[in-house]
Design a protein around this motif. Structure first.
Motif, PDB file in Angstrom:
ATOM      1  N   PRO A   1       0.828  -1.206   0.000  1.00 30.34           N
ATOM      2  CA  PRO A   1       0.000   0.000   0.000  1.00 30.34           C
ATOM      3  C   PRO A   1       0.861   1.254   0.000  1.00 30.34           C
ATOM      4  CG  PRO A   1      -0.022  -1.060   2.168  1.00 30.34           C
ATOM      5  CD  PRO A   1       0.750  -1.973   1.255  1.00 30.34           C
ATOM      6  N   ASP A   2       0.374   2.273  -0.676  1.00 34.91           N
ATOM      7  CA  ASP A   2       1.079   3.550  -0.732  1.00 34.91           C
ATOM      8  C   ASP A   2       0.176   4.611  -0.090  1.00 34.91           C
ATOM      9  OD1 ASP A   2       3.372   5.005  -2.609  1.00 34.91           O
ATOM     10  OD2 ASP A   2       1.606   6.265  -2.273  1.00 34.91           O
ATOM     11  N   PRO A   3       0.772   5.554   0.649  1.00 31.23           N
ATOM     12  CA  PRO A   3      -0.081   6.541   1.326  1.00 31.23           C
ATOM     13  C   PRO A   3      -0.898   7.428   0.379  1.00 31.23           C
ATOM     14  CG  PRO A   3       2.252   7.075   1.604  1.00 31.23           C
ATOM     15  CD  PRO A   3       2.189   5.719   0.996  1.00 31.23           C
TER      16      PRO A   3
ATOM     17  N   LEU B   1      -8.620  -3.866   6.663  1.00 35.02           N
ATOM     18  CA  LEU B   1      -7.812  -2.719   6.234  1.00 35.02           C
ATOM     19  C   LEU B   1      -7.861  -1.597   7.279  1.00 35.02           C
ATOM     20  CD1 LEU B   1      -6.384  -0.806   4.121  1.00 35.02           C
ATOM     21  CD2 LEU B   1      -8.658  -0.330   3.208  1.00 35.02           C
TER      22      LEU B   1
ATOM     23  N   ASN C   1      -4.823  -0.744   9.771  1.00 35.92           N
ATOM     24  CA  ASN C   1      -4.259   0.593   9.608  1.00 35.92           C
ATOM     25  C   ASN C   1      -4.214   1.332  10.948  1.00 35.92           C
ATOM     26  OD1 ASN C   1      -3.363   2.738   7.682  1.00 35.92           O
ATOM     27  ND2 ASN C   1      -5.141   3.779   8.547  1.00 35.92           N
TER      28      ASN C   1
ATOM     29  N   ALA D   1      -2.821   0.404  13.333  1.00 35.11           N
ATOM     30  CA  ALA D   1      -1.453   0.266  13.868  1.00 35.11           C
ATOM     31  C   ALA D   1      -0.749   1.613  13.879  1.00 35.11           C
ATOM     32  CB  ALA D   1      -0.646  -0.727  13.026  1.00 35.11           C
ATOM     33  N   HIS D   2      -1.254   2.554  13.096  1.00 32.17           N
ATOM     34  CA  HIS D   2      -0.660   3.893  13.084  1.00 32.17           C
ATOM     35  C   HIS D   2      -0.936   4.654  14.380  1.00 32.17           C
ATOM     36  CE1 HIS D   2      -0.343   3.864   8.385  1.00 32.17           C
ATOM     37  NE2 HIS D   2       0.517   3.046   8.966  1.00 32.17           N
TER      38      HIS D   2
ATOM     39  N   GLY E   1       4.057   5.141  16.442  1.00 29.17           N
ATOM     40  CA  GLY E   1       5.135   5.415  15.496  1.00 29.17           C
ATOM     41  C   GLY E   1       5.055   6.733  14.768  1.00 29.17           C
ATOM     42  N   THR E   2       5.945   6.856  13.815  1.00 31.87           N
ATOM     43  CA  THR E   2       6.147   8.145  13.149  1.00 31.87           C
ATOM     44  C   THR E   2       6.215   7.997  11.632  1.00 31.87           C
ATOM     45  OG1 THR E   2       8.556   7.878  13.307  1.00 31.87           O
ATOM     46  CG2 THR E   2       7.484   9.082  15.104  1.00 31.87           C
ATOM     47  N   THR E   3       6.091   9.118  10.952  1.00 26.90           N
ATOM     48  CA  THR E   3       6.321   9.160   9.508  1.00 26.90           C
ATOM     49  C   THR E   3       7.345  10.258   9.213  1.00 26.90           C
ATOM     50  OG1 THR E   3       5.341   9.535   7.313  1.00 26.90           O
ATOM     51  CG2 THR E   3       4.374  10.748   9.139  1.00 26.90           C
ATOM     52  N   ALA E   4       7.983  10.143   8.057  1.00 27.26           N
ATOM     53  CA  ALA E   4       8.880  11.207   7.603  1.00 27.26           C
ATOM     54  C   ALA E   4       8.046  12.262   6.881  1.00 27.26           C
ATOM     55  CB  ALA E   4       9.927  10.624   6.658  1.00 27.26           C
TER      56      ALA E   4
ATOM     57  N   PHE F   1       6.579  11.865   3.216  1.00 28.99           N
ATOM     58  CA  PHE F   1       5.309  11.264   2.795  1.00 28.99           C
ATOM     59  C   PHE F   1       4.131  12.236   2.824  1.00 28.99           C
ATOM     60  CE2 PHE F   1       7.744   7.456   4.008  1.00 28.99           C
ATOM     61  CZ  PHE F   1       7.634   6.765   2.814  1.00 28.99           C
TER      62      PHE F   1
ATOM     63  N   ARG G   1      10.884  13.608  11.341  1.00 29.58           N
ATOM     64  CA  ARG G   1       9.802  12.665  11.640  1.00 29.58           C
ATOM     65  C   ARG G   1       8.763  13.284  12.568  1.00 29.58           C
ATOM     66  NH1 ARG G   1      11.027   8.005   9.239  1.00 29.58           N
ATOM     67  NH2 ARG G   1       9.181   7.048  10.156  1.00 29.58           N
TER      68      ARG G   1
HETATM   69  C1  HEM Z   1      -3.274   0.730   4.806  1.00 33.20           C
HETATM   70  C2  HEM Z   1      -2.168   0.910   4.206  1.00 33.20           C
HETATM   71  C3  HEM Z   1      -0.933   1.497   4.830  1.00 33.20           C
HETATM   72  C4  HEM Z   1      -0.209   2.524   4.338  1.00 33.20           C
HETATM   73  C5  HEM Z   1      -0.465   3.300   3.049  1.00 33.20           C
HETATM   74  C6  HEM Z   1       0.879   2.756   5.274  1.00 33.20           C
HETATM   75  C7  HEM Z   1       1.851   3.738   5.131  1.00 33.20           C
HETATM   76  C8  HEM Z   1       2.803   4.056   6.071  1.00 33.20           C
HETATM   77  C9  HEM Z   1       3.807   5.102   5.935  1.00 33.20           C
HETATM   78  C10 HEM Z   1       4.016   5.977   4.693  1.00 33.20           C
HETATM   79  C11 HEM Z   1       4.525   5.149   7.094  1.00 33.20           C
HETATM   80  C12 HEM Z   1       5.713   6.060   7.415  1.00 33.20           C
HETATM   81  C13 HEM Z   1       6.990   5.357   6.985  1.00 33.20           C
HETATM   82  C14 HEM Z   1       8.235   6.137   7.269  1.00 33.20           C
HETATM   83  O1  HEM Z   1       8.250   7.377   7.214  1.00 33.20           O
HETATM   84  O2  HEM Z   1       9.258   5.500   7.608  1.00 33.20           O
HETATM   85  C15 HEM Z   1       3.995   4.122   7.971  1.00 33.20           C
HETATM   86  C16 HEM Z   1       4.471   3.861   9.249  1.00 33.20           C
HETATM   87  C17 HEM Z   1       4.017   2.830  10.023  1.00 33.20           C
HETATM   88  N1  HEM Z   1       3.107   1.857   9.659  1.00 33.20           N
HETATM   89 FE1  HEM Z   1       1.903   1.900   8.017  1.00 33.20          FE
HETATM   90  N2  HEM Z   1       0.795   1.864   6.307  1.00 33.20           N
HETATM   91  C18 HEM Z   1      -0.292   1.069   6.076  1.00 33.20           C
HETATM   92  C19 HEM Z   1      -0.709   0.010   6.857  1.00 33.20           C
HETATM   93  C20 HEM Z   1      -0.047  -0.432   7.974  1.00 33.20           C
HETATM   94  C21 HEM Z   1      -0.329  -1.690   8.650  1.00 33.20           C
HETATM   95  C22 HEM Z   1      -1.337  -2.718   8.168  1.00 33.20           C
HETATM   96  C23 HEM Z   1       0.500  -1.742   9.726  1.00 33.20           C
HETATM   97  C24 HEM Z   1       0.661  -2.832  10.762  1.00 33.20           C
HETATM   98  C25 HEM Z   1      -0.302  -3.671  11.089  1.00 33.20           C
HETATM   99  C26 HEM Z   1       1.278  -0.519   9.745  1.00 33.20           C
HETATM  100  C27 HEM Z   1       2.185  -0.163  10.731  1.00 33.20           C
HETATM  101  C28 HEM Z   1       2.973   0.975  10.708  1.00 33.20           C
HETATM  102  C29 HEM Z   1       3.833   1.417  11.821  1.00 33.20           C
HETATM  103  C30 HEM Z   1       3.963   0.755  13.192  1.00 33.20           C
HETATM  104  C31 HEM Z   1       4.474   2.589  11.384  1.00 33.20           C
HETATM  105  C32 HEM Z   1       5.473   3.450  12.173  1.00 33.20           C
HETATM  106  C33 HEM Z   1       6.893   3.046  11.852  1.00 33.20           C
HETATM  107  C34 HEM Z   1       7.923   3.868  12.620  1.00 33.20           C
HETATM  108  O3  HEM Z   1       7.618   4.547  13.611  1.00 33.20           O
HETATM  109  O4  HEM Z   1       9.100   3.826  12.194  1.00 33.20           O
HETATM  110  N3  HEM Z   1       0.925   0.241   8.657  1.00 33.20           N
HETATM  111  N4  HEM Z   1       2.954   3.479   7.323  1.00 33.20           N
END
Ligand code: HEM
Length: 178
Positions: free
Chosen positions: A12-14, A35, A39, A41-42, A45-48, A51, A90
Motif C-alpha cells: 500500500p502507498d499513502p 484494512l 491501519n 497500527a498507526h 510510530g512516526t512518519t517522515a 510522505f 519525523r
Molecule cells: C493501509 C495501508 C498502509 C499505508 C499506506 C501505510 C503507510 C505508512 C507510511 C508511509 C509510514 C511512514 C513510513 C516512514 O516514514 O518510515 C507508515 C508507518 C508505520 N506503519 Fe503503516 N501503512 C499502512 C498500513 C499499515 C499496517 C497494516 C500496519 C501494521 C499492522 C502498519 C504499521 C505501521 C507502523 C507501526 C508505522 C510506524 C513506523 C515507525 O515509527 O518507524 N501500517 N505506514
C-alpha cells in the motif's frame, strides 16, 4: 530465492485511494474492515515529512493543502515540515499519542488530525468510515466492538497471509542474508 523491487507494487502507498487499498488488501484475503483495523497500527510510530509534503503544499497540484486536514493541525504540520525543509524529519502518526496503543488515532482520523493521506481518506470514504465510527457508538468499549480485540484478530489473520509451508520455500536462518 530472489528479492525484487517490483514486488513493492503490491504494497500500500499513502497516496493510494481507498478503492486501491481495498483491492490490495483483498488480493491478500483481507477485507475492508481488516484494512481499517490494521491501519489502526498507526496509533504507534512516526512518519517522515517526505510522505506528506504534497499533502501540505501541492495537493491537487494547486499549491494548496488537502482540505481534509484540520486547519489547526495544518499549521502544526507546516511548522514541523516546512516547505523545502528536511524531508527526513519525523512526526507522530497519532498526534499526541504516538507511544500509546489506543483509540486516539481513530479519533484523530475523525477530526482531520492525521498526517498520512491514506489515514485521512479512510475516514473521508463512505465505504470505510462506518468501521471507524463503530468504535465510538453509544455502547462504547463496554458492549460495542473493541478496537484492541479486533486489531488482535486482524493481525493474526494478516500473519497468515502467504505463509509457505512444507517444501514450498526456505526458512532463512539469517534474516538479512540469502
Ligand atoms: C493501509 C495501508 C498502509 C499505508 C499506506 C501505510 C503507510 C505508512 C507510511 C508511509 C509510514 C511512514 C513510513 C516512514 O516514514 O518510515 C507508515 C508507518 C508505520 N506503519 Fe503503516 N501503512 C499502512 C498500513 C499499515 C499496517 C497494516 C500496519 C501494521 C499492522 C502498519 C504499521 C505501521 C507502523 C507501526 C508505522 C510506524 C513506523 C515507525 O515509527 O518507524 N501500517 N505506514
Amino acid at each position: 530465492m530472489r528479492s525484487s523491487a517490483g514486488d513493492a507494487s503490491d504494497m500500500p502507498d499513502p497516496t493510494d485511494s481507498v478503492d486501491v487499498l481495498k483491492r490490495k488488501f483483498a488480493a491478500k484475503g483481507l477485507s475492508a474492515s481488516d484494512l481499517v483495523v490494521l491501519n489502526g497500527a498507526h496509533t504507534i510510530g512516526t512518519t517522515a515529512c517526505f510522505f506528506i509534503e504534497d499533502r501540505l503544499y501541492n495537493f491537487a497540484a494547486d499549491g494548496d493543502a488537502d482540505p481534509s486536514i484540520n486547519p489547526e493541525y495544518l499549521t502544526e504540520l507546516r511548522s514541523t515540515c516546512p516547505k523545502g525543509g528536511d524531508v527526513n524529519t519525523r512526526l507522530a502518526l497519532d498526534r499526541g499519542s504516538e507511544f500509546q496503543f489506543d483509540k486516539e488515532f481513530l479519533e484523530n482520523m475523525r477530526e482531520g488530525n492525521v498526517a498520512l493521506q491514506s489515514d485521512s481518506s479512510m475516514y473521508q470514504d463512505g465505504s470505510t468510515r462506518g468501521y471507524i465510527d463503530s468504535y465510538f457508538g453509544l455502547l462504547g468499549g463496554l458492549l460495542g466492538p473493541s478496537f484492541e480485540s479486533d486489531f488482535a484478530d486482524a493481525i493474526v489473520k494478516m500473519g497468515q497471509v502467504g505463509v509457505k509451508t512444507g517444501s514450498n520455500g526456505k526458512i532463512r536462518t539469517v534474516c538479512s542474508a540469502f
